[in-house]
Design an enzyme around this catalytic site. Structure first.
Site, PDB file in Angstrom:
ATOM      1  N   HIS A  90       0.880  -1.135  -0.056  1.00  0.00           N
ATOM      2  CA  HIS A  90      -0.283  -0.074   0.091  1.00  0.00           C
ATOM      3  C   HIS A  90       0.772   1.223  -0.052  1.00  0.00           C
ATOM      4  O   HIS A  90       0.593   2.069   0.605  1.00  0.00           O
ATOM      5  CB  HIS A  90      -1.085  -0.087   1.441  1.00  0.00           C
ATOM      6  CG  HIS A  90      -1.997  -1.098   1.175  1.00  0.00           C
ATOM      7  ND1 HIS A  90      -2.440  -1.898  -0.047  1.00  0.00           N
ATOM      8  CD2 HIS A  90      -2.370  -1.896   2.237  1.00  0.00           C
ATOM      9  CE1 HIS A  90      -3.353  -2.644   0.142  1.00  0.00           C
ATOM     10  NE2 HIS A  90      -3.337  -2.840   1.638  1.00  0.00           N
ATOM     11  N   HIS A 146      -9.664   1.672   1.112  1.00  0.00           N
ATOM     12  CA  HIS A 146      -9.406   0.259   1.800  1.00  0.00           C
ATOM     13  C   HIS A 146     -10.684   0.147   2.708  1.00  0.00           C
ATOM     14  O   HIS A 146     -10.495  -0.141   3.920  1.00  0.00           O
ATOM     15  CB  HIS A 146      -8.311   0.377   2.547  1.00  0.00           C
ATOM     16  CG  HIS A 146      -7.580  -1.089   2.758  1.00  0.00           C
ATOM     17  ND1 HIS A 146      -8.266  -2.047   3.442  1.00  0.00           N
ATOM     18  CD2 HIS A 146      -6.668  -1.785   2.384  1.00  0.00           C
ATOM     19  CE1 HIS A 146      -7.535  -3.068   3.484  1.00  0.00           C
ATOM     20  NE2 HIS A 146      -6.513  -3.032   2.592  1.00  0.00           N
ATOM     21  N   GLU A 194     -11.095  -3.651  -2.706  1.00  0.00           N
ATOM     22  CA  GLU A 194     -10.314  -2.878  -3.274  1.00  0.00           C
ATOM     23  C   GLU A 194     -10.010  -2.837  -4.771  1.00  0.00           C
ATOM     24  O   GLU A 194      -9.267  -3.460  -5.281  1.00  0.00           O
ATOM     25  CB  GLU A 194      -8.836  -2.985  -2.634  1.00  0.00           C
ATOM     26  CG  GLU A 194      -8.993  -3.171  -1.074  1.00  0.00           C
ATOM     27  CD  GLU A 194      -7.662  -3.961  -0.276  1.00  0.00           C
ATOM     28  OE1 GLU A 194      -6.809  -3.749  -0.896  1.00  0.00           O
ATOM     29  OE2 GLU A 194      -8.413  -4.873   0.054  1.00  0.00           O
TER      30      GLU A 194
HETATM   31  C1  BGC Z   1      -3.937  -6.949   1.721  1.00  0.00           C
HETATM   32  C2  BGC Z   1      -3.957  -7.836   2.935  1.00  0.00           C
HETATM   33  C3  BGC Z   1      -3.849  -6.828   4.061  1.00  0.00           C
HETATM   34  C4  BGC Z   1      -4.719  -5.737   4.306  1.00  0.00           C
HETATM   35  C5  BGC Z   1      -4.482  -4.859   5.249  1.00  0.00           C
HETATM   36  C6  BGC Z   1      -5.226  -5.899   1.968  1.00  0.00           C
HETATM   37  O1  BGC Z   1      -5.323  -4.934   0.691  1.00  0.00           O
HETATM   38  O2  BGC Z   1      -4.227  -7.713   0.523  1.00  0.00           O
HETATM   39  O3  BGC Z   1      -3.037  -8.699   3.045  1.00  0.00           O
HETATM   40  O4  BGC Z   1      -3.603  -7.651   5.525  1.00  0.00           O
HETATM   41  O5  BGC Z   1      -4.809  -5.145   3.030  1.00  0.00           O
HETATM   42  O6  BGC Z   1      -3.239  -4.188   5.061  1.00  0.00           O
END
Ligand code: BGC
Length: 343
Positions: A106, A176, A308
């Site tokens: 991210h 998210h 997402e």
């Molecule tokens: C990821 C997960 C992660 C979550 C929080 C998601 O986009 O794919 O693996 O735990 O975000 O960071």
């Protein structure tokens, strides 16, 4: 109508506001300047009773201490970049390996922990902006980000993403939000459709192997509505490795929703529309009840599901995936709509 309220202060003394967008049917979306975060969405059920359908926190301390990106605007590169490394025109960039020192997840802690500047555009639209300096988290280019949230009378929340860089760079932005259409419990009984014939299986670091695997005959087939929990416990190495769904789906073309979720008990329904090629379904597999969420209640496993919308994970290293590189001065633009209704 948009109302601004003070929300709190970050540990390092930055002041955070909450903007509430409300339409005439009282659907309300609360957005924080911290992380350009959608903090709450109050949506009616089939009896007209409202509940907050977003999992997350009700204080800034919660976001700072316990966040797994709940409701946040995520970038510069949503999802993962293998080894935090990629090459543009022969120059290799090493970006933050903020996930176990192995991958960049991210985009590192930048956009989602920044306090964004907010401008009320009109009665239904709020624009958030943030300028990221050249080299932030290792990414090339000074980038001006803008995210505009618009709440329509038909209970659609439109998110417009805009980014323009002064150097060629990579951009992948998403939100998210963890949805729970019942506003309580886990989401395993809530139903989901994803308009995708294929998904991208991953290695043990959640990096796509490059295979585009048909969903046909697998637990990943969401082409017809089914409860999220129906096949989640199947003996499938991908599900076992990720403790549930945590995968990118390759969206089919078409005008209909990319995904639809439905809670049979409350009647609340969510349709997701996007112009992007992928969507990560994450079912809150790593929530384990140890973190306090809203009202101090533990964030339990599968407390929410995330849809997402995104470019596929690790695109900067996968020339065969749809590309996310943007030229200097050429704006990146993308749009995702979350539409709430009852049935
Ligand atoms: C990821 C997960 C992660 C979550 C929080 C998601 O986009 O794919 O693996 O735990 O975000 O960071």
């Amino acid at each position: 109508m948009i109302v601004k309220n003070y929300f709190g202060e970050t540990a390092d003394g930055r002041s955070v506001d909450c903007y509430s967008l409300k339409n005439s049917s009282e659907t309300t979306v609360d957005i924080l300047t911290y992380g350009a975060t959608i903090n709450s969405i109050y949506a009616a059920d089939r009896n007209g009773d409202f509940a907050d359908i977003l999992v997350g926190f009700d204080t800034i301390e919660g976001h700072e201490k316990y966040s797994d990106y709940e409701g946040m605007t995520v970038g510069r590169y949503a999802n993962r970049i293998a080894g935090g490394k990629f090459t543009i025109d022969g120059t290799e960039y090493q970006v933050e390996k903020n996930e176990k020192g192995i991958t960049c997840l991210h985009g590192g802690a930048e956009l989602s922990t920044a306090v964004w500047k907010a401008i009320i555009i009109d009665d239904s639209s709020l624009e958030m902006s943030y300028q990221s300096p050249d080299g932030a988290m290792g990414f090339p280019g000074k980038v001006d980000f803008k995210v505009t949230f618009t709440l329509f009378e038909d209970n659609s929340l439109k998110i417009d993403y805009y980014a323009v860089s002064d150097k060629k760079t990579v951009i992948n932005m998403t939100n998210h939000a963890y949805f729970n259409l019942a506003g309580k419990g886990d989401v395993l009984g809530q139903e989901l459709m994803i308009n995708a014939d294929a998904f991208t299986p991953t290695d043990e670091n959640s990096i796509p192997t490059g295979e585009i695997r048909p969903v046909e005959g697998t637990a990943f087939d969401f082409r017809k509505m089914k409860p999220i929990g129906r096949d989640i416990g199947e003996n499938d190495e991908q599900l076992i490795m990720c403790r549930g769904y945590d995968h990118n789906f390759c969206l089919n073309d078409g005008d209909g929703p990319a995904a639809t979720a439905y809670d049979p008990e409350s009647g609340r329904k969510l349709d997701v529309f996007t112009d992007l090629c992928g969507v990560q379904l994450y079912t809150g597999n790593f929530l384990d009840g140890t973190k306090p969420g809203k009202h101090g209640e533990p964030l339990i496993k599968h407390a929410g599901f995330c849809l997402e919308t995104q470019f596929y994970p690790n695109t900067p290293n996968m020339p065969e995936f749809p590309q996310c590189t943007v030229e200097a001065g050429k704006p990146f633009e993308s749009c995702t709509v979350f539409r709430f209704s009852v049935s």
